[in-house]
Design a protein around this motif. Structure first.
Motif, PDB file in Angstrom:
ATOM      1  N   LYS A   1       0.878  -1.177   0.000  1.00 57.90           N
ATOM      2  CA  LYS A   1       0.000   0.000   0.000  1.00 57.90           C
ATOM      3  C   LYS A   1       0.912   1.222   0.000  1.00 57.90           C
ATOM      4  N   SER A   2       0.743   2.042  -0.998  1.00 54.89           N
ATOM      5  CA  SER A   2       1.637   3.193  -1.117  1.00 54.89           C
ATOM      6  C   SER A   2       1.423   4.177   0.019  1.00 54.89           C
TER       7      SER A   2
ATOM      8  N   THR B   1       2.186  10.382   3.104  1.00 50.27           N
ATOM      9  CA  THR B   1       3.253  11.204   2.539  1.00 50.27           C
ATOM     10  C   THR B   1       4.522  10.375   2.575  1.00 50.27           C
ATOM     11  N   HIS B   2       5.537  10.811   1.846  1.00 50.77           N
ATOM     12  CA  HIS B   2       6.762  10.034   1.832  1.00 50.77           C
ATOM     13  C   HIS B   2       7.453  10.086   3.186  1.00 50.77           C
ATOM     14  N   VAL B   3       7.881   8.931   3.651  1.00 56.39           N
ATOM     15  CA  VAL B   3       8.589   8.868   4.929  1.00 56.39           C
ATOM     16  C   VAL B   3       9.999   8.350   4.645  1.00 56.39           C
TER      17      VAL B   3
ATOM     18  N   ALA C   1       9.630   2.441   2.465  1.00 53.54           N
ATOM     19  CA  ALA C   1       9.261   2.337   1.055  1.00 53.54           C
ATOM     20  C   ALA C   1       7.755   2.390   0.873  1.00 53.54           C
ATOM     21  N   ALA C   2       7.024   1.723   1.759  1.00 56.69           N
ATOM     22  CA  ALA C   2       5.574   1.640   1.636  1.00 56.69           C
ATOM     23  C   ALA C   2       5.040   1.033   2.929  1.00 56.69           C
ATOM     24  N   ALA C   3       3.758   0.725   2.916  1.00 54.75           N
ATOM     25  CA  ALA C   3       3.180   0.093   4.090  1.00 54.75           C
ATOM     26  C   ALA C   3       2.382  -1.119   3.653  1.00 54.75           C
TER      27      ALA C   3
END
Lengths: 121, 766
Positions: free
Chosen positions: B715-716, B722-724, B728-730
């Protein structure tokens, strides 16, 4: 009874145009994508008239027309050649193969229906 | 379906035809001389022209027409498709693609370029057409094209415009009678030959059509009809004499016979004075044909509307009743009685059989359907939810059912397997061959070869390798850039190559293959390789490395991935633009991929990209770090190990190394890097994940514990939050909790001294 038209053309665009035009004009339309398929569906489709392209993969229009003319049942069916080839040489070949008439592209619904009506009762 | 939808279909089809065209031309370029290849190429252009004509896309039609004419020369062996010819043709294919795009999106094209290519194509066609006699049909058209300075439109219009009778009335001359103020009478003598019937024409229908353009009286000549026992049912015995009062003139009359004129004797002449309408009672064999002229009432030959159908039914039927029996007698309707006869049946069977044989030659294409991508994506999303749901269900059953009822467990296992299979199948729907992207690259190579004056040959392998469509879409840009780099920087000039004893024509090889659940794309050139001295100097000049830094060859090579790095002495048109290999690297990383380079001086460089097959799921290792659950992509992990105290070595103030099989590897505490905790955990209490990051070598990532391996649905974070940095993603785990997926490369980069934030912001501005 609606008149049945078998169209044989490898271009999806032209197939769709034929379908829309012929259906709008009250014809029943059966479509094949090349000469081989055209011959395969011929018996089942049992059309009143055939409209075919010339340049097609597997079996071109010339071969397809010859195939139809070899079939006792359909050897006298009207076959119209639908093609961009307007030069006399190609028309002659199509005629020699047994084409009844031709329609020169660009595709024009009026010309198509006109030609079909000319060769069908 | 309306015209707009058909137009949409047309453009889709154009794209396929253009791909077909290009791959065919490339095959020819490789020496393929299979006539079917030439035919396929010809058909592609022909098909585009046909559709374009129907939509009035004149620019496209005129270019396609010239292209097609030249291809026809190849098809009829009048033009040898050598390298020079194919060069022009490949460029023409590019222009055709541009014109198609312009027609669809309303953009403009480089007119000078397309005109130039039209001239080149015509030159090819003209140059090789040896004699007028060999190409009677195309020669005049070509001549007129060559004569006209801007020939694009003229021939096409002539060619496409439908003039019913443009040719071949030699027998009659082209006399044009002025149209008389009163309706003149045409006298028509019409004598069909048997061929007329055998080609599916029908005298009765021609007479019907004649009756539609004027007032007609008609006589049938049955003189040549033999006695019944002498009669050949296939022969044509009747002829007709017709007087037609029409204002439409002889041309209209002749156009009625357009399809039949070869297969009949036809005389048409206009008589000025009103001829006696009825001349022939004295001639016994000439009997008036009972021709139902009521069809004149709806005699609009161009009628197309359905409304005309019912109205016409009756009159036409009447026509059949009255006239067809005579015509039928002339050819005796043989088919009806013979259909069941054995030879006929054999013949009928022979036709499909022959067709099938020719069909066997062509590769049988699996039937396909076209599906809106959104639908597939929706399905993939749903399956993703299903996977999560199934995992949650399994977990809660296991937690609540300590007796382990075997039937439930078995069912759950089956469910899990099925879910996995569904997921794989759905992913397979999105999988596409990389071919379209590879094909696009051949155009890039041609263009850049032109600009740089280098001679380049692109070899592609494994273009049917499949990968998720999203990956393919995002691959084009970095690949384009790399190809440009390979030609512009990698390959030497032909002179240099010759001096070095190489083939003056450089080769760029693009390969795709599947390797351990990923797709590996290799781009190799046989150029000069990376000039390490130059790279090193440049890096020192740009303060990327210290002047006395001791770097291995590999480390030097990897310097080119640094932001803003370019070794070209001057910034060329092509690979300038401030876009460097760092951008390529980031695009590849954004796809979950890695890129590496290996280079041999004088022999060329190989860029290897390894990409996931899909961006929707990921095999990951679920780990615990400072009480948080994280997922580490399995592809990054080389091995896992439990560090022993004796293997841990301190290095400087805060760095620690772990010795693994006699080599030292920096130890990175993930919890510390991500700021989950402020002090480093004791390595001995945790687990080390040995990871490989591209260029950076190996690192040991310290986590607290490993929970297990699992396929997770990505999941983006960018799309939903927001970008962390470092993440990379969740994903959503079986227990319904959200877990973050670790961005291993970012974490490794962060461990090299900079904090995560700096590294990320550096990369973003680089």
């Amino acid at each position: 009874m609606k008149k049945k038209v078998l169209t044989v053309d490898d271009s999806r665009t032209i197939r769709n145009m034929l379908l829309v035009t012929l259906n709008n004009a009250g014809f029943e339309t059966i479509q094949a994508e090349d000469g081989v398929e055209g011959l395969e569906v011929l018996e089942e489709a049992n059309p009143d008239v055939i409209v075919t392209d010339i340049n097609m993969p597997r079996l071109d229009g010339f071969g397809f027309i010859e195939g139809v003319r070899r079939n006792e049942k359909y050897r006298a069916i009207p076959i119209l050649v639908l093609t961009t080839e307007s030069d006399a040489e190609k028309k002659n070949r199509a005629r020699q193969a047994g084409a009844t008439g031709w329609i020169v592209k660009p595709f024009d619904p009026t010309k198509l229906i006109d030609a079909i009506e000319r060769v069908t009762a | 379906m309306d015209m707009n939808e058909i137009k949409e279909i047309f453009f889709q089809e154009c794209e396929e035809q253009l791909a077909e065209l290009e791959s065919g031309l490339l095959k020819l370029n490789d020496g393929d001389r299979d006539p079917e290849t030439v035919n396929a190429v010809f058909r592609a252009v022909h098909s585009i022209k046909g559709g374009a004509g129907a939509f009035g896309l004149d620019d496209l039609v005129s270019f396609a027409h010239v292209f097609e004419t030249t291809l026809d020369c190849v098809r009829s062996n009048k033009l040898e498709p050598n390298q020079d010819v194919l060069k022009v043709m490949l460029k023409s294919a590019d222009v055709l693609a541009d014109l198609t795009n312009a027609a669809r999106d309303g953009g403009s094209v480089d007119e000078a370029r397309s005109k130039q290519l039209i001239r080149e194509l015509e030159a090819l066609a003209n140059g090789e057409v040896p004699a007028a006699s060999e190409a009677p049909a195309s020669k005049p058209a070509l001549a007129s094209q060559a004569a006209a300075p801007a020939p694009a439109a003229a021939p096409a219009v002539n060619d496409e415009g439908f003039q019913p009778i443009p040719f071949s009335f030699d027998d009659f001359g082209d006399e044009e009678k002025p149209v008389a103020p009163f309706a003149p009478t045409c006298e028509i003598l019409f004598h069909p030959k048997r061929e007329l019937y055998s080609k599916g024409n029908e005298a009765a229908l021609l007479l019907r059509d004649l009756s539609r353009i004027g007032e007609m009286s008609i006589r049938c000549d049955m003189d040549s009809l033999p006695l019944l026992e002498d009669m050949n049912p296939e022969e044509a015995y009747f002829s007709w004499k017709i007087s037609l009062v029409t204002e439409k003139g002889e041309d209209a009359v002749r156009s009625v016979f357009e399809f039949a004129e070869w297969d009949c004797d036809l005389e048409v002449r206009t008589v000025e004075e009103d001829v006696e309408a009825d001349a022939g009672d004295d001639e016994l064999p000439m009997q008036p044909v009972p021709f139902d002229l009521s069809i004149l009432d709806d005699g609009d030959a161009g009628a197309t509307a359905e409304a005309d159908e019912p109205a016409e039914k009756e009159p036409v039927a009447a026509t059949e009743n009255n006239v067809v029996p005579m015509a039928a007698a002339a050819r005796a309707e043989a088919p009806k009685t013979e259909t069941r006869s054995a030879p006929a049946a054999q013949q009928a069977a022979a036709a499909p059989a022959a067709a099938a044989a020719s069909a066997a030659q062509a590769a049988a294409a699996a039937p396909t359907i076209r599906v809106d991508l959104d639908r597939v994506d929706r399905l993939i999303n749903l399956v993703g939810e299903l996977v999560i749901n199934q995992a949650m269900l399994s977990q809660s059953v296991i937690e609540n059912d300590n007796n382990g009822v075997s039937s439930i467990n078995m069912g759950l296992e089956e469910l899990q397997q099925l879910t996995r299979e569904i997921q794989d199948s759905v992913m397979a729907i999105r999988a596409q061959p990389v071919k379209p992207v590879f094909q696009r690259m051949s155009r890039i190579v041609r263009e850049i070869a032109d600009v740089t004056g280098k001679s380049v040959r692109l070899v592609t392998e494994g273009e049917n390798t499949e990968v998720d469509k999203t990956v393919i879409d995002k691959l084009a840009e970095p690949l384009t850039h790399m190809i440009r780099n390979a030609v512009d920087h990698g390959l030497e000039s032909p002179e240099k190559r010759e001096a070095a004893g190489k083939n003056p024509e450089g080769t760029v090889r693009l390969t795709a293959k599947h390797r351990s659940g990923r797709i590996v794309i290799e781009l190799a050139d046989d150029g000069g390789g990376i000039n390490r001295e130059k790279v090193r100097q440049k890096a020192i000049d740009n303060d990327l490395i210290a002047a006395d830094a001791n770097l291995s060859d590999e480390e030097i090579d990897n310097l080119i991935f640094h932001a803003g790095f370019s070794t070209a002495d001057k910034i060329s048109d092509i690979s300038g633009r401030g876009v460097g290999m760092d951008v390529v690297k980031r695009s590849i990383q954004a796809l979950g991929g890695r890129i590496t380079i290996s280079s041999k001086p004088g022999q060329g460089s190989v860029f290897t990209m390894s990409l996931p097959l899909t961006l929707a799921v990921l095999d990951g290792m679920v780990v615990t770090v400072a009480g948080q659950t994280l997922v580490v992509p399995l592809t990054a992990i080389v091995e896992t190990l439990q560090p022993e105290a004796s293997a841990i070595h301190s290095f400087g103030a805060s760095q620690r190394l772990i010795s693994i099989r006699n080599s030292f590897c920096p130890l990175v505490d993930v919890g510390r890097i991500l700021n989950f905790r402020s002090t480093q955990a004791n390595p001995v209490d945790g687990v080390a994940l040995l990871v490989e990051s591209e260029g950076g070598g190996q690192r040991a990532l310290m986590v607290d514990a490993i929970q297990g391996q699992r396929q997770v649905v990505i999941k983006s974070l960018e799309a939903n939050y927001t970008h962390v940095p470092g993440i990379a993603a969740a994903t959503i785990l079986g227990d319904g909790r959200v877990a973050l997926i670790l961005d291993v490369d970012a974490v490794v980069a962060a461990s090299r001294g900079q904090s995560l934030k700096q590294e990320i912001s550096l990369a973003a501005t680089g």
